[in-house]
Design a protein around this motif. Sequence first.
Motif, short mmCIF file in Angstrom:
data_model
loop_
_atom_site.label_atom_id
_atom_site.label_comp_id
_atom_site.label_asym_id
_atom_site.label_seq_id
_atom_site.Cartn_x
_atom_site.Cartn_y
_atom_site.Cartn_z
N MET A 1 -35.51 41.44 45.23
CA MET A 1 -36.87 40.87 44.92
C MET A 1 -37.59 39.97 46.01
O MET A 1 -38.75 40.13 46.03
N GLU A 2 -36.75 39.71 47.06
CA GLU A 2 -37.38 38.94 48.01
C GLU A 2 -38.37 39.72 48.84
O GLU A 2 -39.50 39.45 49.23
N THR A 3 -37.95 41.09 49.13
CA THR A 3 -39.29 42.03 49.71
C THR A 3 -40.41 42.12 48.97
O THR A 3 -41.41 42.16 49.63
N ILE A 4 -40.22 42.16 47.60
CA ILE A 4 -41.27 42.19 46.85
C ILE A 4 -42.12 41.14 47.06
O ILE A 4 -43.62 41.30 47.18
N PHE A 5 -41.65 39.69 47.01
CA PHE A 5 -42.65 38.61 47.05
C PHE A 5 -42.89 38.24 48.52
O PHE A 5 -43.99 37.96 48.88
N LYS A 6 -42.05 39.01 49.63
CA LYS A 6 -42.74 39.01 51.00
C LYS A 6 -43.93 39.57 51.28
O LYS A 6 -44.53 39.54 52.41
N ARG A 7 -43.89 40.98 50.56
CA ARG A 7 -45.03 41.89 50.79
C ARG A 7 -46.38 41.26 50.71
O ARG A 7 -46.83 40.80 49.79
N ARG A 8 -47.19 41.41 51.88
CA ARG A 8 -48.67 41.11 51.87
C ARG A 8 -49.63 41.69 52.48
O ARG A 8 -49.06 42.65 53.46
N SER A 9 -50.61 41.80 52.21
CA SER A 9 -51.90 42.49 52.98
C SER A 9 -52.11 42.01 54.27
O SER A 9 -52.65 40.91 54.20
N VAL A 10 -51.68 42.67 55.35
CA VAL A 10 -51.71 42.24 56.55
C VAL A 10 -53.16 42.90 57.29
O VAL A 10 -53.17 44.45 57.08
N ARG A 11 -53.96 42.36 57.82
CA ARG A 11 -55.28 42.92 58.28
C ARG A 11 -55.47 42.71 59.75
O ARG A 11 -56.36 43.36 60.45
N LYS A 12 -54.29 42.28 60.59
CA LYS A 12 -54.23 42.04 62.15
C LYS A 12 -52.95 42.34 62.44
O LYS A 12 -52.19 41.59 62.05
N TYR A 13 -52.96 43.19 63.57
CA TYR A 13 -51.62 43.59 64.13
C TYR A 13 -51.55 43.34 65.76
O TYR A 13 -52.54 43.32 66.33
N THR A 14 -50.40 43.12 66.24
CA THR A 14 -50.19 42.96 67.34
C THR A 14 -50.22 44.34 68.04
O THR A 14 -50.32 45.25 67.39
N ASP A 15 -49.98 44.66 69.49
CA ASP A 15 -50.18 45.89 70.05
C ASP A 15 -48.66 46.61 70.26
O ASP A 15 -48.48 47.63 71.04
N THR A 16 -47.74 45.94 69.51
CA THR A 16 -46.39 46.38 69.61
C THR A 16 -46.16 47.68 68.80
O THR A 16 -46.98 47.86 67.63
N ALA A 17 -45.75 48.81 69.29
CA ALA A 17 -45.79 50.05 68.68
C ALA A 17 -44.89 50.13 67.56
O ALA A 17 -44.02 49.30 67.28
N VAL A 18 -45.22 50.98 66.76
CA VAL A 18 -44.44 51.29 65.23
C VAL A 18 -43.82 52.87 65.58
O VAL A 18 -44.47 53.63 66.01
N SER A 19 -42.63 52.69 65.90
CA SER A 19 -41.90 53.70 66.05
C SER A 19 -41.75 55.29 65.12
O SER A 19 -41.93 54.63 63.92
N ASP A 20 -41.54 56.06 65.76
CA ASP A 20 -41.23 57.32 64.69
C ASP A 20 -40.27 57.18 63.78
O ASP A 20 -40.33 57.44 62.48
N GLU A 21 -39.26 56.34 64.26
CA GLU A 21 -37.96 56.08 63.20
C GLU A 21 -38.57 55.46 62.13
O GLU A 21 -38.21 55.49 60.83
N LEU B 1 -43.24 48.35 50.51
CA LEU B 1 -42.21 47.39 50.45
C LEU B 1 -41.15 47.67 51.59
O LEU B 1 -40.61 47.04 52.15
N GLU B 2 -41.13 49.03 51.90
CA GLU B 2 -40.14 49.31 53.03
C GLU B 2 -40.81 49.03 54.37
O GLU B 2 -39.88 48.39 55.22
N ALA B 3 -42.09 49.09 54.65
CA ALA B 3 -42.56 48.43 55.68
C ALA B 3 -42.21 47.03 55.82
O ALA B 3 -42.06 46.41 56.95
N THR B 4 -42.47 46.25 54.64
CA THR B 4 -41.98 44.77 54.84
C THR B 4 -40.63 44.66 55.02
O THR B 4 -40.13 43.93 55.80
N ASP B 5 -39.76 45.37 54.64
CA ASP B 5 -38.46 45.22 54.78
C ASP B 5 -37.97 45.50 56.20
O ASP B 5 -37.02 45.05 56.81
N LEU B 6 -38.96 46.37 56.88
CA LEU B 6 -38.43 46.78 58.33
C LEU B 6 -39.30 45.81 59.03
O LEU B 6 -39.07 45.70 60.46
N GLY B 7 -39.75 44.75 58.69
CA GLY B 7 -40.36 43.53 59.41
C GLY B 7 -41.97 43.86 59.99
O GLY B 7 -42.44 43.38 60.58
N LEU B 8 -42.23 44.91 59.37
CA LEU B 8 -43.82 45.25 59.76
C LEU B 8 -44.86 44.79 58.42
O LEU B 8 -44.80 44.54 57.64
#
Length: 174
Positions: A1-21, A103-110
């Motif tokens: 449940m924590e991931t569900i409540f943590k998921r938010r719409s994010v509209r601004k990102y850092t320049d840290t790459a998102v990996s293929d993995e 939800l998976e993106a949130t769980d991965l810290g993205l």
Amino acid sequence: METIFKRRSVRKYTDTAVSDEQLKQIIKAGMAAPSAKNSQEWIFIVLRDPAIYQTFSEVHVNAFAMKTAQAAILVCADLSKEKDPGQGWWIQDCAAAMENMLLEATDLGLGSLWLGVHPKEDRIACMKDVCSLPEGVEPLGIMALGEPTKSREAIDRYLEDQVFLNTYGNTWGK
């Protein structure tokens, strides 16, 4: 449940790459979603070209998050895989996949943002063009991704006055 409540719409990102993995993990989560009659008609297109982000931003007034996104995923359906053609179940199937991915993106810290494509004809035409989608492949939405520029608290959006018992207007849970 924590991931569900943590998921938010994010509209601004850092320049840290998102990996293929990370992208693969997110897509695997999408493919774990339920689908009508197990049709699994979804198609995922990983977007890394800033020119595509810019083009989409020109037809979607709220796509400004694409300016800082480090990756994106276009979720589509191959209508030839529908088991009940013409019924439109692909929309629900792809929406379920998209939610799993958020939800998976949130769980991965993205951070992530769901940008609607379907049913807006100009957005559909744009994505069909820039991603060379063949006839019968319909885009549902784009998921922008990246490391959020700021941390946001989890939120509980439960609204008791929108839950009823058996019939509309019959109070439940009070």
